[in-house]
Write an enzyme that holds these catalytic residues in place. Structure first.
Site, PDB file in Angstrom:
ATOM      1  N   LYS A 206       0.978  -1.182  -0.144  1.00 47.97           N
ATOM      2  CA  LYS A 206       0.045   0.005  -0.019  1.00 47.97           C
ATOM      3  C   LYS A 206       0.894   1.094  -0.021  1.00 47.97           C
ATOM      4  CE  LYS A 206      -3.515   2.251   2.533  1.00 47.97           C
ATOM      5  NZ  LYS A 206      -4.529   2.447   3.652  1.00 47.97           N
ATOM      6  N   LYS A 260      -2.397  -1.253  -3.687  1.00 48.74           N
ATOM      7  CA  LYS A 260      -3.252  -0.426  -3.750  1.00 48.74           C
ATOM      8  C   LYS A 260      -2.261   1.010  -3.821  1.00 48.74           C
ATOM      9  CE  LYS A 260      -5.939   1.880  -0.307  1.00 48.74           C
ATOM     10  NZ  LYS A 260      -6.429   2.073   0.947  1.00 48.74           N
TER      11      LYS A 260
HETATM   12  C1  PBG Z   1      -6.919   3.607   5.707  1.00 50.55           C
HETATM   13  C2  PBG Z   1      -7.352   3.328   4.395  1.00 50.55           C
HETATM   14  C3  PBG Z   1      -7.388   4.023   3.308  1.00 50.55           C
HETATM   15  C4  PBG Z   1      -8.138   3.651   2.239  1.00 50.55           C
HETATM   16  C5  PBG Z   1      -8.481   2.392   2.662  1.00 50.55           C
HETATM   17  N1  PBG Z   1      -8.168   2.184   3.997  1.00 50.55           N
HETATM   18  C6  PBG Z   1      -6.909   5.418   3.078  1.00 50.55           C
HETATM   19  C7  PBG Z   1      -5.509   5.898   3.810  1.00 50.55           C
HETATM   20  O1  PBG Z   1      -4.639   5.037   4.099  1.00 50.55           O
HETATM   21  O2  PBG Z   1      -5.443   7.106   4.015  1.00 50.55           O
HETATM   22  C8  PBG Z   1      -8.058   4.424   0.879  1.00 50.55           C
HETATM   23  C9  PBG Z   1      -9.267   3.851  -0.236  1.00 50.55           C
HETATM   24  C10 PBG Z   1      -9.425   4.660  -0.995  1.00 50.55           C
HETATM   25  O3  PBG Z   1      -8.863   5.699  -1.433  1.00 50.55           O
HETATM   26  O4  PBG Z   1     -10.659   4.346  -1.814  1.00 50.55           O
HETATM   27  N2  PBG Z   1      -6.269   2.583   6.564  1.00 50.55           N
END
Ligand code: PBG
Length: 340
Positions: A206, A260
């Site tokens: 991520k 992601k």
């Molecule tokens: C946070 C989380 C995020 C997303 C899913 N879980 C955002 C972040 O890390 O700030 C992002 C999902 C999206 O942008 O659609 N744990």
């Protein structure tokens, strides 16, 4: 017209790739990849209250649902054949604190929703996100000490959060926090409580991305987030590091891994899928959704075609499935196409 030189013809035009594209039936026949309803996971935003369906302004067509309204929408998703939903709460700001305590409350929004969904729609998979950001007053995924998101103390809380969600009926625990060592620790914690059949879908690679902006609007962390998440989420410049992260999570017991964001990181999806040959998912994140919707709203591209093309691209890259805000819309189209 100049007659073709026979030698050049033999060398070049014996091969005419366009032949296989000459009509729809042959294009279908030689097609390598296909998007299916079975590939889709639908992320759902939750909010307290009843009868609520609040628009998320930066994500046209996406809503925050109160549990009753979410149930209706999830019944529809299940009827379309969408295999699973992923739940994300917009926690009442009054319930957020520096340590994200509400994550451990068995009555929090995600736990109540999980119980209700498993009761009303037992056949849809419920995926719950493990991370503290919907619950912390500072918007970080872990515990903040001074300027540091402390790793091990956070992991201990994440384990309790995972068990709390499993008790509420979650089928899949999806840690999105990017703390080190959390997959193994969560696996041990789940097993110790008798949840050895609860799967772990790890947000293994991520990245610290600008494409999460609209999601943070949806769960209400954009205004409160202090600084950024670069000390725990990955540097967008790195590729080999993604393989190391995935290897660690698989060693620690992840059943499925995720990359992601999605489209800007298709190279990573490809490498991870090819290297490990394990179920690899991609998250088409909020900013990707917003880009397509904004351009479509302006008439700058055909939104439906762009949606389906972007989803197919994940399959081509090797993804087993896609978390996408388009899931229900795409499922309707795929179902319609299948019936005709
Ligand atoms: C946070 C989380 C995020 C997303 C899913 N879980 C955002 C972040 O890390 O700030 C992002 C999902 C999206 O942008 O659609 N744990």
């Amino acid at each position: 017209m100049v007659a073709l030189d026979r030698k050049a013809h033999a060398l070049e035009l014996a091969q005419r790739p366009r032949r296989n594209r000459k009509s729809d039936w042959t294009r279908r026949l030689v097609r390598e990849h296909k998007l299916d309803v079975d590939d889709l996971i639908w992320p759902v935003f939750l909010v307290d209250g009843a009868g609520k369906r609040e628009a998320v302004v930066s994500m046209p067509g996406v809503f925050r649902y109160s549990i009753d309204a979410a149930l209706e929408a999830i019944v529809e998703a299940a009827a379309l054949g969408v295999p699973a939903v992923a739940l994300f709460p917009n926690t009442d700001p009054a319930l957020r604190d520096p340590r994200g305590s509400a994550a451990l409350d068995p009555e929090n929004l995600v736990c109540r929703a999980s119980r209700e969904i498993k009761k009303a729609v037992p056949d849809i998979g419920v995926i719950t996100d493990v991370a503290l950001d919907p619950y912390t007053s500072h918007g970080h995924d872990g515990v903040l000490v001074g300027d540091e998101i402390v790793n091990d103390e956070t992991v201990a809380i994440l384990c309790a959060q995972a068990v709390n969600q499993a008790r509420a009926g979650a089928d899949v625990i999806a840690p999105s926090d990017m703390m080190d060592g959390r997959i193994g620790a969560i696996r041990v914690a789940l097993d110790a409580e008798g949840f050895e059949n609860v799967q772990i879908m790890s947000y293994a690679a991520k990245y610290a991305s600008a494409f999460y902006g609209p999601f943070r609007d949806a769960i209400g962390t954009n205004k409160t987030l202090r600084g950024d998440k670069r000390t725990y989420q990955m540097d967008p410049a790195n590729s080999d590091e993604a393989l190391r992260e995935v290897a660690l999570d698989l060693e620690q017991g992840a059943d499925m891994v995720m990359v992601k964001p999605g489209l800007p990181y298709l190279d990573i999806v490809r490498r991870v899928a090819e290297t490990f040959r394990r179920p690899t998912f991609a998250y088409q994140v909020s900013g990707e959704y917003a880009m397509i919707e904004a351009a479509a709203a302006n008439g700058w591209l055909d939104g439906e075609r762009a949606m389906l093309e972007s989803l197919l691209a994940f399959k081509r890259a090797g993804a087993a499935g896609i978390l996408t805000y388009f899931a229900v819309r795409a499922a309707k189209i795929l179902r319609g196409a299948a019936q005709s």
